[in-house]
Design a protein around this motif. Structure first.
Motif, PDB file in Angstrom:
ATOM      1  N   UNK A   1       0.950  -1.127  -0.067  1.00  0.00           N
ATOM      2  CA  UNK A   1       0.048   0.049   0.119  1.00  0.00           C
ATOM      3  C   UNK A   1       1.000   1.337  -0.151  1.00  0.00           C
ATOM      4  N   UNK A   2       0.824   2.082  -0.950  1.00  0.00           N
ATOM      5  CA  UNK A   2       1.700   3.226  -1.033  1.00  0.00           C
ATOM      6  C   UNK A   2       0.771   4.424  -0.989  1.00  0.00           C
ATOM      7  N   UNK A   3       0.788   5.226   0.083  1.00  0.00           N
ATOM      8  CA  UNK A   3      -0.023   6.245   0.766  1.00  0.00           C
ATOM      9  C   UNK A   3       0.656   7.640   0.450  1.00  0.00           C
ATOM     10  N   UNK A   4       0.022   8.347  -0.588  1.00  0.00           N
ATOM     11  CA  UNK A   4       0.451   9.522  -0.813  1.00  0.00           C
ATOM     12  C   UNK A   4      -0.255  10.388   0.008  1.00  0.00           C
ATOM     13  N   UNK A   5       0.423  11.049   0.843  1.00  0.00           N
ATOM     14  CA  UNK A   5      -0.137  12.019   2.074  1.00  0.00           C
ATOM     15  C   UNK A   5      -0.164  13.599   1.839  1.00  0.00           C
ATOM     16  N   UNK A   6       0.398  14.016   0.668  1.00  0.00           N
ATOM     17  CA  UNK A   6       0.091  15.562   0.215  1.00  0.00           C
ATOM     18  C   UNK A   6      -1.170  15.737   0.133  1.00  0.00           C
ATOM     19  N   UNK A   7      -1.549  17.032   0.396  1.00  0.00           N
ATOM     20  CA  UNK A   7      -3.251  17.205   0.218  1.00  0.00           C
ATOM     21  C   UNK A   7      -3.069  17.950  -1.194  1.00  0.00           C
ATOM     22  N   UNK A   8      -2.131  18.108  -2.114  1.00  0.00           N
ATOM     23  CA  UNK A   8      -1.907  19.055  -3.236  1.00  0.00           C
ATOM     24  C   UNK A   8      -2.080  17.976  -4.396  1.00  0.00           C
ATOM     25  N   UNK A   9      -2.980  18.452  -5.340  1.00  0.00           N
ATOM     26  CA  UNK A   9      -2.983  17.723  -6.591  1.00  0.00           C
ATOM     27  C   UNK A   9      -3.406  18.584  -7.577  1.00  0.00           C
ATOM     28  N   UNK A  10      -3.123  18.322  -8.949  1.00  0.00           N
ATOM     29  CA  UNK A  10      -3.415  19.534 -10.109  1.00  0.00           C
ATOM     30  C   UNK A  10      -5.004  19.339 -10.424  1.00  0.00           C
ATOM     31  N   UNK A  11      -5.873  18.785  -9.679  1.00  0.00           N
ATOM     32  CA  UNK A  11      -7.358  18.619  -9.815  1.00  0.00           C
ATOM     33  C   UNK A  11      -8.097  19.507  -8.804  1.00  0.00           C
ATOM     34  N   UNK A  12      -7.419  20.439  -8.298  1.00  0.00           N
ATOM     35  CA  UNK A  12      -7.906  21.395  -7.437  1.00  0.00           C
ATOM     36  C   UNK A  12      -7.218  22.521  -7.231  1.00  0.00           C
ATOM     37  N   UNK A  13      -7.366  23.380  -6.383  1.00  0.00           N
ATOM     38  CA  UNK A  13      -7.101  24.932  -6.272  1.00  0.00           C
ATOM     39  C   UNK A  13      -5.375  24.878  -6.563  1.00  0.00           C
ATOM     40  N   UNK A  14      -4.621  24.246  -6.044  1.00  0.00           N
ATOM     41  CA  UNK A  14      -3.047  24.481  -6.440  1.00  0.00           C
ATOM     42  C   UNK A  14      -2.746  24.423  -7.574  1.00  0.00           C
ATOM     43  N   UNK A  15      -3.552  23.397  -8.698  1.00  0.00           N
ATOM     44  CA  UNK A  15      -3.504  23.368 -10.044  1.00  0.00           C
ATOM     45  C   UNK A  15      -2.234  22.689 -10.384  1.00  0.00           C
ATOM     46  N   UNK A  16      -1.300  21.997  -9.594  1.00  0.00           N
ATOM     47  CA  UNK A  16      -0.133  21.188 -10.027  1.00  0.00           C
ATOM     48  C   UNK A  16      -0.167  20.025  -9.384  1.00  0.00           C
ATOM     49  N   UNK A  17       0.381  18.842  -9.595  1.00  0.00           N
ATOM     50  CA  UNK A  17       0.732  17.781  -8.951  1.00  0.00           C
ATOM     51  C   UNK A  17       1.469  18.014  -7.883  1.00  0.00           C
ATOM     52  N   UNK A  18       1.514  17.181  -6.826  1.00  0.00           N
ATOM     53  CA  UNK A  18       2.493  17.125  -5.776  1.00  0.00           C
ATOM     54  C   UNK A  18       3.928  16.532  -5.969  1.00  0.00           C
ATOM     55  N   UNK A  19       5.041  16.823  -5.178  1.00  0.00           N
ATOM     56  CA  UNK A  19       6.292  15.990  -5.503  1.00  0.00           C
ATOM     57  C   UNK A  19       6.152  14.786  -4.786  1.00  0.00           C
ATOM     58  N   UNK A  20       5.119  14.647  -3.813  1.00  0.00           N
ATOM     59  CA  UNK A  20       4.964  13.443  -2.968  1.00  0.00           C
ATOM     60  C   UNK A  20       4.431  12.404  -3.999  1.00  0.00           C
ATOM     61  N   UNK A  21       3.625  12.682  -4.763  1.00  0.00           N
ATOM     62  CA  UNK A  21       3.236  11.934  -5.981  1.00  0.00           C
ATOM     63  C   UNK A  21       4.203  11.312  -6.801  1.00  0.00           C
ATOM     64  N   UNK A  22       5.119  12.042  -7.009  1.00  0.00           N
ATOM     65  CA  UNK A  22       6.281  11.843  -8.049  1.00  0.00           C
ATOM     66  C   UNK A  22       7.106  10.835  -7.412  1.00  0.00           C
ATOM     67  N   UNK A  23       7.295  11.071  -6.045  1.00  0.00           N
ATOM     68  CA  UNK A  23       8.118  10.342  -5.291  1.00  0.00           C
ATOM     69  C   UNK A  23       7.699   8.643  -5.241  1.00  0.00           C
ATOM     70  N   UNK A  24       6.356   8.703  -5.107  1.00  0.00           N
ATOM     71  CA  UNK A  24       5.510   7.455  -4.989  1.00  0.00           C
ATOM     72  C   UNK A  24       5.650   6.666  -6.444  1.00  0.00           C
ATOM     73  N   UNK A  25       5.619   7.439  -7.557  1.00  0.00           N
ATOM     74  CA  UNK A  25       5.890   6.792  -8.773  1.00  0.00           C
ATOM     75  C   UNK A  25       7.356   6.078  -8.799  1.00  0.00           C
ATOM     76  N   UNK A  26       8.132   6.570  -8.435  1.00  0.00           N
ATOM     77  CA  UNK A  26       9.526   6.020  -8.198  1.00  0.00           C
ATOM     78  C   UNK A  26       9.596   4.772  -7.391  1.00  0.00           C
ATOM     79  N   UNK A  27       9.017   4.949  -6.097  1.00  0.00           N
ATOM     80  CA  UNK A  27       8.912   3.627  -5.518  1.00  0.00           C
ATOM     81  C   UNK A  27       7.942   2.591  -6.040  1.00  0.00           C
ATOM     82  N   UNK A  28       6.800   3.062  -6.778  1.00  0.00           N
ATOM     83  CA  UNK A  28       6.028   1.961  -7.446  1.00  0.00           C
ATOM     84  C   UNK A  28       6.651   1.362  -8.476  1.00  0.00           C
ATOM     85  N   UNK A  29       7.452   1.921  -9.228  1.00  0.00           N
ATOM     86  CA  UNK A  29       8.418   1.282 -10.515  1.00  0.00           C
ATOM     87  C   UNK A  29       9.037   0.034  -9.856  1.00  0.00           C
ATOM     88  N   UNK A  30       9.721   0.229  -8.550  1.00  0.00           N
ATOM     89  CA  UNK A  30      10.521  -0.531  -8.009  1.00  0.00           C
ATOM     90  C   UNK A  30       9.871  -1.797  -7.613  1.00  0.00           C
TER      91      UNK A  30
END
Length: 357
Positions: free
Chosen positions: A101-130
């Motif tokens: 279970x990979x838990x992305x804990x940032x409140x930011x994503x590009x589908x709401x007010x910040x308008x940009x994905x979180x760095x946390x999500x990108x880090x999750x993608x690195x771990x997910x590939x491994x």
């Protein structure tokens, strides 16, 4: 021995007028104007449920296997319990594909007010590939959906455990509470996803020296996984006096998520990373999860004191951190393999705590 139940904090329930004002707030859009009559009729029904305290409108007798087979249990709670039991059986089955279970804990994503994905999500993608490359099935729990999805909630913990541990049910029975409009609780699904996992990886930024608010909500609601009461009929729902008496007979504090392994990735831009990493590791240790080694617990700065506007570019440049995150995933994959093969060491397993809690 009778323990007094302390009263006097909660105010009186709101009156009919205040209830109506709050109910109608959800229909402020002028597009609802044509249906004011229908909304008024729904409001009257909702008031009756609130005034009558109809927390669980759909119930059935608990049946065999419960302390009080005749006690009426919520169908919502029974359904969640059944899913957790099935998930635990899959987790214990050696034929089941290992799962993280990979838990992305940032409140930011590009589908709401910040308008940009979180760095946390990108880090999750690195771990997910491994993890995927190691043959581990991954389940991504993105807590930022609370900020971008329609009516997705993790309702706050009500602190039942502080009255008495047996009052805190596993899974949580505080929600849904239909009388208070506290419905759509995401935790019913999240419990199942934690139970299904052989390994858990938390990835989080630091917000004001602390974990993010979505993560804290989930953490607090997981209190029932550490000592929670799997039989609400033993306290006849939320009977505080019965729960206190039961705790004082000697509560076993069952650890419902024990034996799973974990990794933690914490990132920040100024301060607070070490404290958050320690607190998360302590929390997971306390629940009986097993760390995957020193390299599975990472805290790093991204773009130290640099502008927020270029933080993604700072992450692009920090190839060493990217590899460190991959190492967290590798360590977790190794731990999951050892766990499934019965090789994962738990030196303190089976020791009796002199002061359980």
């Amino acid at each position: 021995m009778t323990i007094p139940i302390r009263k006097g904090q909660a105010p009186s329930p709101i009156d009919r007028q205040a209830f109506g004002e709050r109910f109608r707030d959800a229909f402020a859009d002028p597009a609802f104007e044509a249906e004011r009559g229908a909304i008024a009729r729904l409001e009257a029904i909702a008031w009756q449920a609130f005034d009558g305290g109809r927390k669980a409108p759909h119930t059935q007798k608990a049946g065999e296997g419960f302390a009080d087979p005749d006690y009426e249990l919520s169908l919502d709670w029974l359904a969640t319990r059944a899913r957790l039991q099935a998930a635990q059986a899959r987790w214990a089955d050696a034929r089941t594909t290992p799962r993280a279970l990979l838990v992305v804990c940032a409140a930011r994503n590009d589908g709401t007010c910040p308008g940009e994905m979180s760095k946390t999500y990108r880090l999750m993608q690195l771990a997910q590939e491994v993890l995927k490359a190691d043959g581990i099935e991954t389940d991504v729990l993105d807590l930022s959906l609370m900020t971008s999805d329609y009516r997705r909630h993790i309702h706050p913990c009500k602190g039942c455990v502080s009255t008495a541990m047996p009052l805190c049910h596993w899974p949580c029975s505080c929600y849904p509470n239909h009388a208070l409009g506290q419905t759509g609780d995401w935790m019913a699904e999240i419990y199942e996803r934690w139970v299904s996992a052989h390994g858990v990886l938390l990835l989080t930024p630091v917000y004001w020296y602390q974990v993010t608010s979505p993560l804290k909500l989930m953490m607090d609601r997981l209190v029932c996984a550490d000592g929670g009461n799997p039989d609400p009929t033993s306290t006849h729902g939320k009977k505080a006096d019965e729960a206190k008496a039961l705790e004082l007979t000697g509560w076993p504090y069952p650890q419902h998520l024990a034996g799973r392994c974990y990794g933690v990735v914490v990132h920040g831009d100024v301060a607070g990373i070490e404290g958050v990493r320690r607190s998360l590791s302590d929390w997971l240790d306390w629940m009986g999860l097993i760390d995957a080694g020193p390299q599975s617990r990472l805290d790093r700065m991204i773009g130290y004191y640099e502008p927020y506007a270029t933080s993604h570019e700072a992450l692009d440049r920090d190839e060493a951190m990217q590899d460190e995150v991959r190492n967290v995933a590798r360590a977790l994959a190794h731990a999951i393999g050892d766990l499934r093969a019965g090789r994962l060491s738990q030196p303190d397993r089976g020791l009796e705590r002199p002061r359980p809690k």
